[in-house]
Design an enzyme around this catalytic site. Structure first.
Site, PDB file in Angstrom:
ATOM      1  N   LYS A 178     -17.780   7.283  -4.030  1.00 16.93           N
ATOM      2  CA  LYS A 178     -18.796   7.782  -2.565  1.00 16.93           C
ATOM      3  C   LYS A 178     -17.708   8.811  -1.918  1.00 16.93           C
ATOM      4  O   LYS A 178     -16.605   8.513  -1.706  1.00 16.93           O
ATOM      5  CB  LYS A 178     -18.895   6.639  -1.812  1.00 16.93           C
ATOM      6  CG  LYS A 178     -19.794   5.743  -2.754  1.00 16.93           C
ATOM      7  CD  LYS A 178     -20.470   4.606  -1.674  1.00 16.93           C
ATOM      8  CE  LYS A 178     -21.341   3.535  -2.546  1.00 16.93           C
ATOM      9  NZ  LYS A 178     -21.809   2.421  -1.873  1.00 16.93           N
ATOM     10  N   ASN A 203       0.836  -1.129  -0.151  1.00 14.37           N
ATOM     11  CA  ASN A 203      -0.255   0.023  -0.044  1.00 14.37           C
ATOM     12  C   ASN A 203       0.976   1.341  -0.122  1.00 14.37           C
ATOM     13  O   ASN A 203       1.499   1.510   0.939  1.00 14.37           O
ATOM     14  CB  ASN A 203      -0.853   0.144   1.200  1.00 14.37           C
ATOM     15  CG  ASN A 203      -1.964   1.040   1.235  1.00 14.37           C
ATOM     16  OD1 ASN A 203      -1.786   2.008   0.438  1.00 14.37           O
ATOM     17  ND2 ASN A 203      -2.833   0.955   2.298  1.00 14.37           N
ATOM     18  N   ASP A 245      -8.259   3.784  -8.619  1.00 16.33           N
ATOM     19  CA  ASP A 245      -9.220   3.393  -8.427  1.00 16.33           C
ATOM     20  C   ASP A 245     -10.050   4.713  -8.027  1.00 16.33           C
ATOM     21  O   ASP A 245      -9.769   5.607  -7.070  1.00 16.33           O
ATOM     22  CB  ASP A 245      -9.281   2.627  -7.077  1.00 16.33           C
ATOM     23  CG  ASP A 245     -10.944   1.935  -6.660  1.00 16.33           C
ATOM     24  OD1 ASP A 245     -11.927   2.619  -7.168  1.00 16.33           O
ATOM     25  OD2 ASP A 245     -10.856   1.031  -6.229  1.00 16.33           O
ATOM     26  N   ASP A 279      -9.579   8.755 -16.256  1.00 14.13           N
ATOM     27  CA  ASP A 279     -10.627   8.981 -17.418  1.00 14.13           C
ATOM     28  C   ASP A 279     -11.816   9.333 -16.481  1.00 14.13           C
ATOM     29  O   ASP A 279     -12.635   9.680 -17.123  1.00 14.13           O
ATOM     30  CB  ASP A 279     -10.919   7.701 -18.008  1.00 14.13           C
ATOM     31  CG  ASP A 279     -11.280   6.548 -17.142  1.00 14.13           C
ATOM     32  OD1 ASP A 279     -10.704   6.208 -16.110  1.00 14.13           O
ATOM     33  OD2 ASP A 279     -12.268   5.878 -17.403  1.00 14.13           O
TER      34      ASP A 279
END
Length: 266
Positions: free
Chosen positions: A142, A110, A138, A174
């Protein structure tokens, strides 16, 4: 091809482990440990890192590429591909030690947990980090999940501390909101002393005004209850590396947009 979950929670306890690398790992893995390093954060399957390393080797440029990816099965697969490429180079008579020339490697980690130790703890030699990229991370759409996003103020500060003036950081997505969020981190007052948008690096385009969200030290948007300002950033038309990612190829083939900017270490 291994199958993994597309989305993971980087804040989960199993992804908080510190680095555990044997002494001398970097020099034992890469043939020329003193070569300039490109760090690809969130490298996915590693194909872009492998292609970038192969292009550097083919042109005899001294460049190492290190990919960080949170999903361990993808890293195991990518390291297998890298080892196979080194073996092929050895069979073809390329320069290098036993096993062939090796200028690419991958770590399952990570980045927001290990990067400071990786770059400042003696694992990667001081002074070799020349550039980095955060490509199509990613999106974590939310609002309550935005603290999971990859490029945080702390990550930007860690990269700046390890990178000399003139070093480059490429960001791509994107998803406009994600790209604007990464730009917001790098252009915030705390980071603007370290990073400046690159100019004169190819054609640009604009996508229209977008709201700017102030970002706190934890990466969370700061909601002040007032009207947010807007910005209309210029985005690079072409990938400045000349090597597209798999996601990039897919998005453009479907007629989608890629929002990319290059930042330079002041």
């Amino acid at each position: 091809q291994v199958r993994v979950r597309q989305h993971v929670n980087p804040l989960a306890s199993r992804f908080q482990a510190p680095l555990s690398l044997p002494p001398g790992w970097y020099a034992a893995t890469l043939t020329d440990a003193a070569a300039p390093l490109h760090l690809d954060i969130g490298c996915g399957k590693g194909r872009w890192a492998l292609a970038t390393a192969a292009a550097a080797a083919a042109s005899r440029r001294r460049v190492n590429v290190l990919g960080l990816e949170i999903r361990a099965p993808l890293v195991e697969q990518a390291n297998g591909w890298a080892a196979a490429a080194a073996a092929d180079a050895a069979a073809a008579g390329a320069d290098g030690a036993d096993g062939g020339w090796r200028n690419v490697a991958f770590l399952a980690a990570n980045a927001n947990v290990v990067l400071a130790d990786l770059l400042g703890g003696g694992h990667v030699p001081a002074g070799v980090l020349a550039s980095a990229s955060v490509q199509f991370p990613d999106p974590h759409f939310k609002r309550r999940h935005r603290k999971r996003r990859t490029l945080t103020p702390a990550l930007a500060a860690t990269l700046a501390a390890a990178m000399p003036p003139g070093g480059e950081l490429l960001i791509q997505s994107d998803v406009r909101a994600v790209a604007d969020g990464m730009c917001g981190v790098l252009e915030a007052p705390a980071a603007a002393a370290d990073w400046a948008p690159a100019t004169g690096r190819g054609g640009v385009w604009t996508a229209g005004p977008a709201e700017v969200e102030a970002v706190g030290e934890d990466g969370e948007p700061l909601v002040d209850g007032g009207e947010r300002p807007t910005t209309d950033r210029e985005w690079l038309v072409d990938n400045p590396t000349g090597i597209p990612t798999e996601r990039e190829v897919s998005v453009l083939a479907k007629g989608g947009d890629v929002y990319r900017r290059l930042y330079v270490r002041r």
